[in-house]
Scaffold this active site. Structure first.
Site, PDB file in Angstrom:
ATOM      1  N   PRO A 120     -29.564   1.902 -28.202  1.00 23.27           N
ATOM      2  CA  PRO A 120     -30.726   2.662 -27.730  1.00 23.27           C
ATOM      3  C   PRO A 120     -31.489   1.820 -26.685  1.00 23.27           C
ATOM      4  O   PRO A 120     -32.027   2.013 -25.915  1.00 23.27           O
ATOM      5  CB  PRO A 120     -31.406   3.209 -28.760  1.00 23.27           C
ATOM      6  CG  PRO A 120     -31.139   2.656 -30.026  1.00 23.27           C
ATOM      7  CD  PRO A 120     -29.701   2.298 -29.932  1.00 23.27           C
ATOM      8  N   THR A 121     -31.484   0.534 -27.015  1.00 19.51           N
ATOM      9  CA  THR A 121     -32.424  -0.506 -26.389  1.00 19.51           C
ATOM     10  C   THR A 121     -31.859  -0.569 -24.988  1.00 19.51           C
ATOM     11  O   THR A 121     -32.346  -0.757 -23.973  1.00 19.51           O
ATOM     12  CB  THR A 121     -32.580  -2.085 -27.109  1.00 19.51           C
ATOM     13  OG1 THR A 121     -33.095  -1.649 -28.428  1.00 19.51           O
ATOM     14  CG2 THR A 121     -33.448  -2.773 -26.355  1.00 19.51           C
TER      15      THR A 121
ATOM     16  N   GLU B 125       1.087   3.847   1.732  1.00 23.61           N
ATOM     17  CA  GLU B 125       1.509   4.250   3.237  1.00 23.61           C
ATOM     18  C   GLU B 125       2.992   3.309   3.471  1.00 23.61           C
ATOM     19  O   GLU B 125       3.862   4.066   3.986  1.00 23.61           O
ATOM     20  CB  GLU B 125       0.567   3.891   4.369  1.00 23.61           C
ATOM     21  CG  GLU B 125      -0.859   4.838   4.278  1.00 23.61           C
ATOM     22  CD  GLU B 125      -1.712   4.022   3.651  1.00 23.61           C
ATOM     23  OE1 GLU B 125      -2.900   4.184   4.073  1.00 23.61           O
ATOM     24  OE2 GLU B 125      -1.555   3.280   2.709  1.00 23.61           O
TER      25      GLU B 125
ATOM     26  N   HIS C  38       1.033  -1.114   0.170  1.00 21.57           N
ATOM     27  CA  HIS C  38       0.152   0.099   0.010  1.00 21.57           C
ATOM     28  C   HIS C  38       0.930   1.484  -0.018  1.00 21.57           C
ATOM     29  O   HIS C  38       2.328   1.122   0.500  1.00 21.57           O
ATOM     30  CB  HIS C  38      -0.990   0.022   1.162  1.00 21.57           C
ATOM     31  CG  HIS C  38      -2.131  -1.044   1.123  1.00 21.57           C
ATOM     32  ND1 HIS C  38      -3.060  -1.086   1.863  1.00 21.57           N
ATOM     33  CD2 HIS C  38      -2.185  -2.128   0.268  1.00 21.57           C
ATOM     34  CE1 HIS C  38      -3.815  -1.977   1.430  1.00 21.57           C
ATOM     35  NE2 HIS C  38      -3.522  -2.564   0.490  1.00 21.57           N
TER      36      HIS C  38
END
Length: 362
Positions: free
Chosen positions: A297-298, A56, A54
């Protein structure tokens, strides 16, 4: 201790560091960390990918002995649980830091304030909320999935100035120019999954891969295919990475010709189509933080109707396609303006000759 202008300066730097992991950290959040001693940065880092140390931890290692008595700036509450890596709170406590400034709390139930409590219990001063809105925007998908149980859904639409997305024949490549299309790849790159409908697969045969952006892995490709009509030779099935087909056809069949990278889930809805709510919930269980929908569009209309869209990316090209061309959304008509959905415009930018409008459903 009250926050200062220096807190905003160093937190801004931490957020910019976190942004370097925009395309690589999912399903983890994007996190940056800055270690400051006597007004000077003595360590900085960002989380690069799931399973890697991570931010830190890397920043503290860079700081070394200078971390003792320092202030640490991080855009998300440090973790306090054993996951793929050890808890960051232990590293911060052992390093002897004096103060931790976090932009936002981590809603993950395994953390959820526990990191802040652990640090304060060890005598470390903790401030929370510096540049909160900026930090939340960066990790909106992660936060949305943890808090609401669904990924952040962005719906991308490319249309002409008269709101048409394809000719009546289905031809749609290309309505927008190269600059706008390259921008779309950045949105694909930051997404955990890219979704389209079987109609788009049959009409355009897209690859749905990230191009023009350097990524280590391709996002999951999702096809909504109620009748399971996706052909085995479709380009999308030949690309690196994995593809998920969601169908409502309980009698679906497919062969091993498409390889082991294809998975099929059957999620029939009451109307005989795929249950989109169930599909989005399924993607959340797969730790999809951000879902980009690029469809016709559907499916676009169905996603809007189901209220599953959190943001719309609308690319408008300076073209007029005419009345016979296809629209953006298949939605029920309305008789009065007061019945129509209203959208909030959050950003407008130009890419070549095209305009990108970001919209938020009201």
């Amino acid at each position: 201790m009250a926050t200062t202008s220096n807190d905003h300066f160093f937190m801004s730097h931490a957020i910019e560091l976190a942004r370097r992991g925009l395309y690589t950290t999912h399903p983890n959040p994007r996190v940056g960390c800055v270690v400051v001693k006597d007004g000077n940065v003595v360590g900085e880092a960002w989380h690069r990918e799931a399973g890697a140390p991570h931010a830190e931890v890397i920043a503290l290692r860079e700081a070394g002995d200078a971390a003792r008595g320092s202030s640490v700036y991080v855009n998300l509450e440090p973790c306090c649980h054993q996951g793929r890596t050890p808890p960051c709170t232990g590293f911060l406590i052992d390093a002897g830091v004096k103060r931790v400034v976090a932009a936002v709390e981590d809603p993950n139930p395994q953390v959820a304030g526990g990191g802040i409590h652990a640090l304060r219990s060890a005598g470390i001063d903790v401030e929370v909320g510096v540049m909160r809105s900026d930090a939340e925007r960066l990790n909106r998908g992660f936060l949305h999935r943890i808090i609401r149980g669904r990924p952040w859904v962005t719906l991308k639409v490319a249309a002409s100035m008269d709101g048409r997305t394809a000719m009546s024949s289905g031809e749609s490549q290309w309505i927008t120019g190269k600059s706008a299309r390259r921008d779309v790849h950045h949105w694909r790159a930051r997404s955990s999954a890219v979704m389209t409908g079987s109609g788009t697969i049959l009409a355009d045969d897209p690859a749905l891969t990230v191009r023009h952006v350097d990524v280590q892995t391709q996002p999951l490709r999702v096809i909504v295919d109620s009748r399971f009509s996706t052909p085995e030779g479709a380009r999308v099935l030949q690309q690196p990475g994995s593809t998920l087909v969601a169908t409502a056809n309980e009698d679906y069949e497919y062969t091993d010709k498409v390889g082991s990278s294809l998975e099929v889930v059957c999620l029939p809805g009451d109307d005989g189509a795929v249950d989109l709510v169930a599909l989005v919930d399924d993607l959340s269980q797969r730790e999809v933080n951000e879902l980009l929908v690029e469809a016709g569009p559907t499916l676009s209309g169905a996603m809007m109707k189901a209220e599953l869209v959190d943001e719309i990316l609308l690319y408008l090209a300076p073209r007029i396609l005419g009345n016979e061309a296809r629209g953006m959304f298949d939605l029920p008509g309305r008789k009065h303006l007061g019945e129509c959905a209203e959208l909030d415009v959050t950003d407008i930018r130009q890419f070549g000759a095209d305009i990108r409008i970001r919209l938020s459903p009201g």
